[in-house]
Design a protein around this motif. Structure first.
Motif, PDB file in Angstrom:
ATOM      1  N   SER A 128      -7.828 -15.761   2.313  1.00 53.43           N
ATOM      2  CA  SER A 128      -6.894 -16.082   1.230  1.00 53.43           C
ATOM      3  C   SER A 128      -7.217 -15.323  -0.051  1.00 53.43           C
ATOM      4  CB  SER A 128      -6.915 -17.588   0.944  1.00 53.43           C
ATOM      5  OG  SER A 128      -8.220 -18.015   0.578  1.00 53.43           O
ATOM      6  N   THR A 129      -8.347 -14.594  -0.070  1.00 49.57           N
ATOM      7  CA  THR A 129      -8.742 -13.826  -1.251  1.00 49.57           C
ATOM      8  C   THR A 129      -9.215 -12.437  -0.829  1.00 49.57           C
ATOM      9  OG1 THR A 129     -11.083 -14.464  -1.217  1.00 49.57           O
ATOM     10  CG2 THR A 129      -9.541 -15.958  -2.357  1.00 49.57           C
ATOM     11  N   GLU A 130      -9.296 -11.545  -1.808  1.00 49.25           N
ATOM     12  CA  GLU A 130      -9.795 -10.193  -1.550  1.00 49.25           C
ATOM     13  C   GLU A 130     -11.197 -10.225  -0.963  1.00 49.25           C
ATOM     14  OE1 GLU A 130      -9.645  -7.152  -4.526  1.00 49.25           O
ATOM     15  OE2 GLU A 130      -7.850  -8.011  -5.473  1.00 49.25           O
ATOM     16  N   ASP A 131     -12.104 -10.954  -1.636  1.00 43.38           N
ATOM     17  CA  ASP A 131     -13.500 -10.973  -1.206  1.00 43.38           C
ATOM     18  C   ASP A 131     -13.647 -11.538   0.203  1.00 43.38           C
ATOM     19  OD1 ASP A 131     -14.261  -9.867  -3.599  1.00 43.38           O
ATOM     20  OD2 ASP A 131     -14.832 -11.781  -4.526  1.00 43.38           O
ATOM     21  N   GLU A 132     -12.892 -12.586   0.499  1.00 40.89           N
ATOM     22  CA  GLU A 132     -12.954 -13.189   1.823  1.00 40.89           C
ATOM     23  C   GLU A 132     -12.451 -12.205   2.878  1.00 40.89           C
ATOM     24  OE1 GLU A 132     -11.707 -17.400   4.016  1.00 40.89           O
ATOM     25  OE2 GLU A 132     -10.702 -16.786   2.161  1.00 40.89           O
ATOM     26  N   ALA A 133     -11.388 -11.481   2.550  1.00 41.24           N
ATOM     27  CA  ALA A 133     -10.831 -10.508   3.492  1.00 41.24           C
ATOM     28  C   ALA A 133     -11.847  -9.413   3.803  1.00 41.24           C
ATOM     29  CB  ALA A 133      -9.558  -9.900   2.912  1.00 41.24           C
ATOM     30  N   VAL A 134     -12.514  -8.919   2.769  1.00 48.92           N
ATOM     31  CA  VAL A 134     -13.508  -7.856   2.957  1.00 48.92           C
ATOM     32  C   VAL A 134     -14.663  -8.365   3.816  1.00 48.92           C
ATOM     33  CG1 VAL A 134     -15.176  -6.373   1.783  1.00 48.92           C
ATOM     34  CG2 VAL A 134     -12.876  -6.675   0.833  1.00 48.92           C
ATOM     35  N   GLY A 164      -6.132 -15.247  -5.891  1.00 47.26           N
ATOM     36  CA  GLY A 164      -7.137 -14.624  -5.023  1.00 47.26           C
ATOM     37  C   GLY A 164      -7.175 -13.117  -5.101  1.00 47.26           C
ATOM     38  N   GLY A 165      -6.290 -12.528  -5.906  1.00 45.89           N
ATOM     39  CA  GLY A 165      -6.328 -11.082  -6.059  1.00 45.89           C
ATOM     40  C   GLY A 165      -5.084 -10.406  -5.522  1.00 45.89           C
ATOM     41  N   ASP A 166      -5.252  -9.198  -5.019  1.00 45.93           N
ATOM     42  CA  ASP A 166      -4.145  -8.360  -4.580  1.00 45.93           C
ATOM     43  C   ASP A 166      -4.415  -7.868  -3.159  1.00 45.93           C
ATOM     44  OD1 ASP A 166      -3.039  -5.347  -4.370  1.00 45.93           O
ATOM     45  OD2 ASP A 166      -1.737  -6.522  -5.686  1.00 45.93           O
ATOM     46  N   GLY A 167      -3.410  -8.017  -2.304  1.00 45.95           N
ATOM     47  CA  GLY A 167      -3.577  -7.617  -0.910  1.00 45.95           C
ATOM     48  C   GLY A 167      -3.825  -6.132  -0.741  1.00 45.95           C
ATOM     49  N   THR A 168      -3.162  -5.312  -1.563  1.00 42.97           N
ATOM     50  CA  THR A 168      -3.356  -3.863  -1.448  1.00 42.97           C
ATOM     51  C   THR A 168      -4.780  -3.466  -1.846  1.00 42.97           C
ATOM     52  OG1 THR A 168      -2.455  -3.542  -3.680  1.00 42.97           O
ATOM     53  CG2 THR A 168      -0.916  -3.350  -1.832  1.00 42.97           C
ATOM     54  N   SER A 169      -5.334  -4.161  -2.843  1.00 44.48           N
ATOM     55  CA  SER A 169      -6.717  -3.893  -3.247  1.00 44.48           C
ATOM     56  C   SER A 169      -7.689  -4.310  -2.145  1.00 44.48           C
ATOM     57  CB  SER A 169      -7.056  -4.641  -4.541  1.00 44.48           C
ATOM     58  OG  SER A 169      -6.261  -4.192  -5.609  1.00 44.48           O
ATOM     59  N   ALA A 170      -7.409  -5.452  -1.530  1.00 47.50           N
ATOM     60  CA  ALA A 170      -8.260  -5.913  -0.429  1.00 47.50           C
ATOM     61  C   ALA A 170      -8.269  -4.902   0.701  1.00 47.50           C
ATOM     62  CB  ALA A 170      -7.772  -7.268   0.074  1.00 47.50           C
ATOM     63  N   VAL A 171      -7.090  -4.406   1.044  1.00 46.89           N
ATOM     64  CA  VAL A 171      -6.988  -3.421   2.120  1.00 46.89           C
ATOM     65  C   VAL A 171      -7.712  -2.130   1.745  1.00 46.89           C
ATOM     66  CG1 VAL A 171      -5.369  -1.902   3.319  1.00 46.89           C
ATOM     67  CG2 VAL A 171      -4.892  -4.349   3.142  1.00 46.89           C
ATOM     68  N   ILE A 203      -0.428  -3.670   8.388  1.00 47.37           N
ATOM     69  CA  ILE A 203       0.967  -4.057   8.168  1.00 47.37           C
ATOM     70  C   ILE A 203       1.017  -4.904   6.909  1.00 47.37           C
ATOM     71  CG2 ILE A 203       2.969  -5.313   9.065  1.00 47.37           C
ATOM     72  CD1 ILE A 203       1.863  -4.875  11.883  1.00 47.37           C
ATOM     73  N   PHE A 204       1.794  -4.463   5.914  1.00 53.33           N
ATOM     74  CA  PHE A 204       1.961  -5.244   4.707  1.00 53.33           C
ATOM     75  C   PHE A 204       3.202  -6.121   4.815  1.00 53.33           C
ATOM     76  CE2 PHE A 204      -0.873  -2.160   2.586  1.00 53.33           C
ATOM     77  CZ  PHE A 204      -1.665  -3.056   1.889  1.00 53.33           C
ATOM     78  N   VAL A 205       3.098  -7.331   4.296  1.00 51.82           N
ATOM     79  CA  VAL A 205       4.209  -8.276   4.256  1.00 51.82           C
ATOM     80  C   VAL A 205       4.542  -8.520   2.790  1.00 51.82           C
ATOM     81  CG1 VAL A 205       5.028 -10.551   4.925  1.00 51.82           C
ATOM     82  CG2 VAL A 205       3.377  -9.367   6.380  1.00 51.82           C
ATOM     83  N   THR A 206       5.780  -8.243   2.389  1.00 56.02           N
ATOM     84  CA  THR A 206       6.145  -8.371   0.980  1.00 56.02           C
ATOM     85  C   THR A 206       7.630  -8.663   0.826  1.00 56.02           C
ATOM     86  OG1 THR A 206       6.285  -7.187  -1.139  1.00 56.02           O
ATOM     87  CG2 THR A 206       6.460  -5.863   0.856  1.00 56.02           C
ATOM     88  N   ALA A 207       7.956  -9.353  -0.246  1.00 57.71           N
ATOM     89  CA  ALA A 207       9.366  -9.605  -0.561  1.00 57.71           C
ATOM     90  C   ALA A 207       9.974  -8.430  -1.313  1.00 57.71           C
ATOM     91  CB  ALA A 207       9.493 -10.875  -1.405  1.00 57.71           C
ATOM     92  N   TYR A 208       9.141  -7.459  -1.726  1.00 57.95           N
ATOM     93  CA  TYR A 208       9.628  -6.334  -2.524  1.00 57.95           C
ATOM     94  C   TYR A 208       9.148  -5.013  -1.912  1.00 57.95           C
ATOM     95  CZ  TYR A 208      10.170 -10.237  -5.725  1.00 57.95           C
ATOM     96  OH  TYR A 208      10.499 -11.446  -6.278  1.00 57.95           O
ATOM     97  N   PRO A 209       9.667  -4.638  -0.740  1.00 56.37           N
ATOM     98  CA  PRO A 209       9.177  -3.435  -0.053  1.00 56.37           C
ATOM     99  C   PRO A 209       9.397  -2.150  -0.827  1.00 56.37           C
ATOM    100  CG  PRO A 209      11.220  -4.206   0.937  1.00 56.37           C
ATOM    101  CD  PRO A 209      10.779  -5.274  -0.017  1.00 56.37           C
ATOM    102  N   GLU A 210      10.448  -2.101  -1.659  1.00 58.21           N
ATOM    103  CA  GLU A 210      10.745  -0.865  -2.377  1.00 58.21           C
ATOM    104  C   GLU A 210       9.609  -0.455  -3.308  1.00 58.21           C
ATOM    105  OE1 GLU A 210      12.313  -4.371  -4.662  1.00 58.21           O
ATOM    106  OE2 GLU A 210      12.482  -3.660  -2.594  1.00 58.21           O
ATOM    107  N   ARG A 211       8.781  -1.443  -3.739  1.00 65.67           N
ATOM    108  CA  ARG A 211       7.668  -1.117  -4.625  1.00 65.67           C
ATOM    109  C   ARG A 211       6.574  -0.333  -3.895  1.00 65.67           C
ATOM    110  NH1 ARG A 211       6.947  -6.984  -7.738  1.00 65.67           N
ATOM    111  NH2 ARG A 211       9.089  -7.100  -8.577  1.00 65.67           N
ATOM    112  N   LEU A 212       6.557  -0.419  -2.571  1.00 68.49           N
ATOM    113  CA  LEU A 212       5.548   0.276  -1.771  1.00 68.49           C
ATOM    114  C   LEU A 212       6.125   1.491  -1.065  1.00 68.49           C
ATOM    115  CD1 LEU A 212       3.822  -2.825  -0.126  1.00 68.49           C
ATOM    116  CD2 LEU A 212       3.025  -1.524  -2.101  1.00 68.49           C
ATOM    117  N   LEU A 213       7.336   1.888  -1.414  1.00 70.02           N
ATOM    118  CA  LEU A 213       8.017   2.950  -0.679  1.00 70.02           C
ATOM    119  C   LEU A 213       8.557   4.032  -1.609  1.00 70.02           C
ATOM    120  CD1 LEU A 213       9.894   0.630   1.805  1.00 70.02           C
ATOM    121  CD2 LEU A 213       8.195   2.338   2.446  1.00 70.02           C
ATOM    122  N   THR A 214       7.797   4.351  -2.642  1.00 68.89           N
ATOM    123  CA  THR A 214       8.251   5.367  -3.587  1.00 68.89           C
ATOM    124  C   THR A 214       7.976   6.771  -3.081  1.00 68.89           C
ATOM    125  OG1 THR A 214       6.133   5.407  -4.769  1.00 68.89           O
ATOM    126  CG2 THR A 214       7.776   3.792  -5.493  1.00 68.89           C
ATOM    127  N   GLY A 215       7.010   6.937  -2.183  1.00 65.79           N
ATOM    128  CA  GLY A 215       6.657   8.255  -1.672  1.00 65.79           C
ATOM    129  C   GLY A 215       5.773   9.042  -2.622  1.00 65.79           C
TER     130      GLY A 215
END
Length: 250
Positions: free
Chosen positions: A158-164, A184-191, A203-215
């Protein structure tokens, strides 16, 4: 057929990038495929019923044409056409009619390909999955969906540190991460922290995919938009584990 206007193409680009990245299993290969499609020209598709879908379906079709020029590996699993149709109907949420138009298939043939591809999903490689999600109910739902698809959940963080910490201990073969972990932080930072020491598809799960698809920056190959259907997660997991369709020409 006429060319799609520039403004419409720009609006469709995030969807095209998501599709191409999921198809190839790579940000670089997917974005390269989109670039090739744009340079080759993107004509409209006759039969598109929904105005906002005109540019999207045209771009999908151009991407599929480019992908279809590469020789397909003779490995077991879901064939390229089936993968394309599953991604178009699940990840991109097209109906069978529009998905068939994208690939230039009769609707009946497209439906048969989709059914055959779905029957192969559970036969794919089994993944050891780390789930990063701060909402307990959503995390349990994700666990149920992942296990229903035939995979093993090695931990829920549920948090960055736990994920790592879990990633270091369990060495998962796939990471399923929410982007916003609240306090708990940010999923992209954890990854990013996990990938410094352990390479696995994400695989990222988000309600705002366009923010991760700028290229513009290093971005994920696989993105699922909330809310999603179980089949969407199943095909994204299959593509991630099998590393997508390799394209020698990209």
């Amino acid at each position: 057929m006429s060319e799609i206007d520039r403004a419409a193409l720009i609006g469709a680009l995030p969807y095209a990038r998501r599709f191409a990245r999921a198809l190839t299993g790579s940000q670089a290969e997917g974005d390269g495929l989109v670039g090739q499609a744009l340079r080759a020209g993107v004509p409209t598709i006759d039969g598109t019923r929904d105005g906002p879908l005109v540019a999207r379906t045209a771009l999908y079709a151009a991407i599929c044409r480019m992908a279809g020029e590469a020789p397909e590996a003779s490995s077991p699993g879901i064939a390229r056409t089936g993968r394309m149709l599953l991604l178009l109907t699940s990840l991109e949420e097209l109906d069978t009619h529009h998905a068939a138009l994208v690939l230039g298939l009769p609707v009946e043939d497209a439906a048969r390909h989709i059914e055959a591809a779905r029957s192969h999903l559970r036969a794919g490689a089994v993944a050891r999955v780390l789930i990063i999600e701060d909402e307990p109910i959503i995390a349990l739902d994700l666990q149920q969906l992942v296990e229903a698809a035939g995979h093993e959940v090695v931990g829920i963080a549920s948090t960055e540190d736990e994920a790592v910490a879990i990633a270091e201990a369990e060495r998962p073969s796939l990471v399923l991460a929410d982007v916003n972990l609240g306090a708990g932080g940010d999923g992209t930072s954890a990854v990013a922290r996990i990938l410094k020491h352990h390479q696995a598809p994400v695989i990222f799960v988000t309600a705002y995919p366009e923010r991760l698809l700028t290229g513009q920056d290093l971005e994920p190959a696989f993105i699922i938009t909330k809310p999603f259907e179980p089949t969407t997660l199943a095909i994204a997991t299959y593509q991630a584990v099998s590393r997508g369709v390799h394209l020698d020409t990209v």
